[in-house]
Design a protein around this motif. Structure first.
Motif, mmCIF file in Angstrom:
data_model
loop_
_atom_site.group_PDB
_atom_site.id
_atom_site.type_symbol
_atom_site.label_atom_id
_atom_site.label_comp_id
_atom_site.label_asym_id
_atom_site.label_seq_id
_atom_site.Cartn_x
_atom_site.Cartn_y
_atom_site.Cartn_z
ATOM 1 N N LYS A 438 0.831 -1.199 0.000
ATOM 2 C CA LYS A 438 0.000 0.000 0.000
ATOM 3 C C LYS A 438 0.869 1.254 0.000
ATOM 4 O O LYS A 438 0.542 2.270 -0.639
ATOM 5 N N GLN A 439 2.005 1.200 0.723
ATOM 6 C CA GLN A 439 2.887 2.359 0.760
ATOM 7 C C GLN A 439 3.494 2.642 -0.614
ATOM 8 O O GLN A 439 3.749 3.800 -0.973
ATOM 9 N N ASP A 442 0.767 4.428 -2.513
ATOM 10 C CA ASP A 442 0.529 5.768 -1.973
ATOM 11 C C ASP A 442 1.677 6.723 -2.299
ATOM 12 O O ASP A 442 1.461 7.900 -2.583
ATOM 13 N N ARG A 443 2.895 6.204 -2.253
ATOM 14 C CA ARG A 443 4.059 7.091 -2.411
ATOM 15 C C ARG A 443 4.461 7.292 -3.872
ATOM 16 O O ARG A 443 4.811 8.403 -4.281
#
Length: 562
Positions: A438-439, A442-443
Motif C-alpha cells: 500500500k505504501q 501511496d508514495r
C-alpha cells in the motif's frame, strides 16, 4: 429421377409441385416425404387441398405468403420467400422456399420448387449477430483510438468509422468523421502526415507500426503508438486500412517500458482482426462405394472443391482421411463410412473436413444413410464460432495485469489437478503477498505498483516448472500449487522466490528501492479434494511471516489427522 427422389427424402426440406386455380383453390399434386418433417403434415393430405399446409404457417407470415403467391401468379415470376411453420408441439421451423411457375391451359398456375429447412442456419446467424454485437460493444469501450480508412480507386482516403474514444479525444461527432477526408478534419501538416503513412502502408502491403507526436486542440501534444493494417477487397487491391492508436504519452514520461506497452497494443490490435463468414449448409451425397454423386455450391464455398472435382471421388479419402494434427484417421472412424456400412444416422455433432488447400475446417454436420446404399451429409462451417469460443475462454481465465491465472481460473485448475492426482503424490501450496505494498501505491503511484506486480509475476514464470500452477488472487496476493513437491522442496522454492524479489523487484521512480515478499507454505493433506484447507493453512503461515517481521518464509504445521 429415381436417385433424386431417394436423395430428396433425406434433404432438409421438400421437393414439391403446387397448383392454384383462377378460383383460388390450392393443392400440392406432388410433395416429397420431407413435407411431414417440415410442417408436420402428411403430403397425401395435401394432394387435393393445401389448407392443412397453410394452417401450419406462422400467423405473422401468412399475409406475406399469400401476397407473394398472388404476385407470382399474376406475373409468372419465380416465387421465393423466407417464412416459418409452427409444428403441433409448438416448435418453430424456419423455411426458405423457391419455385418456378408455369401457366396451364385452364388458367391454373403450377409452381415447381423446393422448400428448405433453414432453422439451423437462421439460429446460427442469430448467434453470430449476437456475437458481433458483443464484439462491437467491446470495441466501443476500448481506451485505444480505433478507426477505419477507405482507400478509393483514385488513391484518396476517407474515414469510414471510429470508436467512442477517438470521437471524444478529437471532439468530433461520428456524423462529421464518417466520409470525411483527412484534410477536412486536421490541420494541413497533420493531414499530410496521415496520408503519407496511409500511402506507405499501401506500398508495403503489410501491417505498419510506428510512434508519432500529434498536436490536438484543447489537449496539447500527445504521443501515440499507431498500428495500420491493410485489408484486401474482393478485387484483389487494398480497399481498407484498420488503424489502432494507443496514447503512450504518460508511459514515455514515467518509465521506459516500451516493450510491454507494445505487446499490449499488439494484443489489443489482434482483437479487431476477427473475420466472420456467412453461414450456409454444405450438402453432398455418396453412393454405396462412398464416392461423391452430389455436391452443392455451399460445399464448394466451404471446402474449396468444385462439383466436377469431387464427383466420383471417395469422400473419406479426400475429406476425412486424417485428423487436424496430421495423424491418419482410420476409415472405421469416419462417420460417412459408418453411415454407409451400418445404415444408421448420426445426429448433429462437431467434426472436421479437410479443405482443398489441406487445412482442417471445423464443422457441424449430420449424416444420414440412403435406403439403397450411400449417404447424405449436411454440414456447416463453424470456424468463426470456434475462434471466438477459444478467445473468450482465454480471456476469462487470465489476469489482465500480470498474465497469470485469475482467481477463478486458479481454483478451477487447482481442483482439477487434485481430482486427477495419484494419492501418493505430495502436493504443496504457497501463499504470498508483497510487504508494505500500500505504501508503494501511496508514495509512487498505482502505475509503479502495477509495474511491481508485473515484475513479481515475471519472477514466478522464470522460477516455476511447467506443471506448477500460479495465480493472482487479488490485489498483491498470489498463490502457487506445486505438484510432486514435498514441504521441504516447497520451502526451498519459496526462499528462491523471496530472495529474487528482494534483489530484483525495484520500484520505478524510487532510486533503486526494492520490494520484499512474505510467504506461507503448506502441504495438501492426503484425502483433501479441494485447495481451501491447504490454502487456509498457508495463509495462516503467511500471517505468521508478517508478524515475524516480513521478508521471510514460514511453513504451516501439518494438518491434523481425524
Amino acid at each position: 429421377m429415381d436417385v433424386l427422389h431417394k436423395i430428396s427424402q433425406h434433404l432438409p426440406g421438400v421437393i414439391y409441385v403446387f397448383k392454384r386455380t383462377p378460383q383460388g383453390h390450392m393443392s400440392f399434386p406432388y410433395a416429397s416425404e420431407g413435407m411431414k418433417r417440415l410442417c408436420g403434415v402428411d403430403p397425401e393430405l395435401l394432394r387435393e387441398d393445401a389448407s392443412a399446409f397453410f394452417a401450419t404457417v406462422h400467423p405473422d407470415d401468412r399475409a406475406a405468403m399469400m401476397a407473394s403467391s398472388d404476385r407470382s401468379m399474376a406475373t409468372l415470376e419465380p416465387w421465393r420467400l423466407l417464412y416459418r411453420h409452427v409444428l403441433p408441439d409448438g416448435r418453430i421451423v424456419w423455411a426458405e422456399g423457391e419455385a418456378s411457375t408455369e401457366r396451364q391451359p385452364d388458367g391454373s398456375v403450377l409452381w415447381y420448387g423446393f422448400i428448405a429447412n433453414v432453422t439451423e442456419r437462421i439460429l446460427t446467424q442469430e448467434r453470430l449477430a449476437r456475437s458481433e454485437r458483443l464484439f462491437r460493444s467491446m470495441v466501443e469501450h476500448l481506451e485505444e483510438l480505433m478507426f477505419l480508412v477507405a482507400v478509393e480507386p483514385d488513391g484518396a482516403f476517407r474515414y469510414l468509422a471510429g470508436n467512442r474514444a477517438l470521437y471524444e479525444l478529437l471532439c468530433v461527432s461520428p456524423e462529421v468523421w464518417k466520409g470525411a477526408r483527412p484534410r477536412e478534419l486536421f490541420a494541413p501538416e497533420q493531414a499530410a502526415h496521415f496520408e503519407a503513412m496511409y500511402r506507405r502502408c499501401l506500398q508495403e502491403g503489410k501491417t505498419l507500426r510506428y510512434e508519432e507526436r500529434l498536436e490536438i486542440p484543447n489537449v496539447g501534444c500527445r504521443q501515440f503508438q499507431t498500428t495500420l493494417t491493410p485489408i484486401d477487397g474482393e478485387a484483389g487491391r487494398i480497399e481498407l486500412i484498420v488503424g489502432v492508436a494507443v496514447d503512450v504519452t504518460e508511459r514515455n514520461r514515467l518509465l521506459r517500458a516500451a516493450e510491454e506497452q507494445w505487446q499490449l497494443a499488439e494484443q489489443r490490435a489482434r482483437t479487431i482482426e476477427v473475420l466472420l463468414e456467412s453461414a450456409g449448409e454444405g450438402i453432398f451425397a455418396v453412393d454405396p462405394q462412398e464416392n461423391v454423386v452430389l455436391w452443392n455450391p455451399a460445399a464448394e464455398r466451404i471446402l474449396g472443391y468444385t462439383a466436377d472435382e469431387m464427383r466420383g471421388r471417395c469422400a473419406y479419402e479426400v475429406l476425412h482421411s486424417r485428423y487436424p494434427d496430421g495423424t491418419v484417421m482410420p476409415r472405421e472412424a469416419c462417420l460417412i463410412h459408418q453411415a454407409v456400412r451400418e445404415r444408421r444416422s448420426f445426429p448433429p455433432g462437431e467434426d472436421y473436413f479437410l479443405h482443398r488447400d489441406g487445412h482442417a475446417v471445423p464443422i457441424r454436420l449430420t449424416v444420414s444413410p440412403l435406403p439403397d446404399g450411400g449417404a447424405v451429409v449436411i454440414f456447416t462451417d463453424i470456424t468463426t464460432l470456434k475462434q471466438m469460443e477459444a478467445e473468450l475462454r482465454r480471456q476469462a481465465g487470465t489476469d489482465s495485469l500480470t498474465g497469470l491465472a485469475n482467481r477463478r481460473a486458479f481454483f478451477t485448475a487447482g481442483e482439477r489437478l487434485l481430482a486427477e492426482r495419484d494419492p501418493a503424490w505430495p502436493i504443496a501450496v504457497l501463499m504470498f503477498d508483497l510487504d508494505h505494498f500500500k505504501q508503494v501505491n501511496d508514495r509512487y503511484g498505482h502505475a509503479a505498483g502495477d509495474q511491481v506486480l508485473r515484475s513479481v509475476a515475471a519472477i514466478l514464470r522464470e522460477t516455476l516448472r511447467e506443471q506448477d500452477l500460479a495465480g493472482r488472487l487479488g490485489g498483491e496476493e498470489f498463490a502457487v500449487v506445486l505438484p510432486h513437491t514435498t514441504v521441504a522442496g516447497a520451502r526451498q522454492l519459496a526462499e528462491r522466490l523471496r530472495q529474487s524479489a528482494a534483489e530484483r523487484v525495484r520500484i520505478p521512480g524510487s532510486g533503486g528501492e526494492t520490494v520484499t515478499i512474505s510467504v506461507g507454505v503448506a502441504a495438501v493433506a492426503p484425502g483433501e479434494t479441494t485447495l481451501d484447507a491447504a490454502l487456509s493453512r498457508a495463509d495462516a503461515a503467511l500471517y505468521a511471516a508478517k508478524e515475524g517481521g516480513r521478508n521471510r518464509v514460514v511453513v504451516a504445521p501439518e494438518a491434523r489427522r481425524e
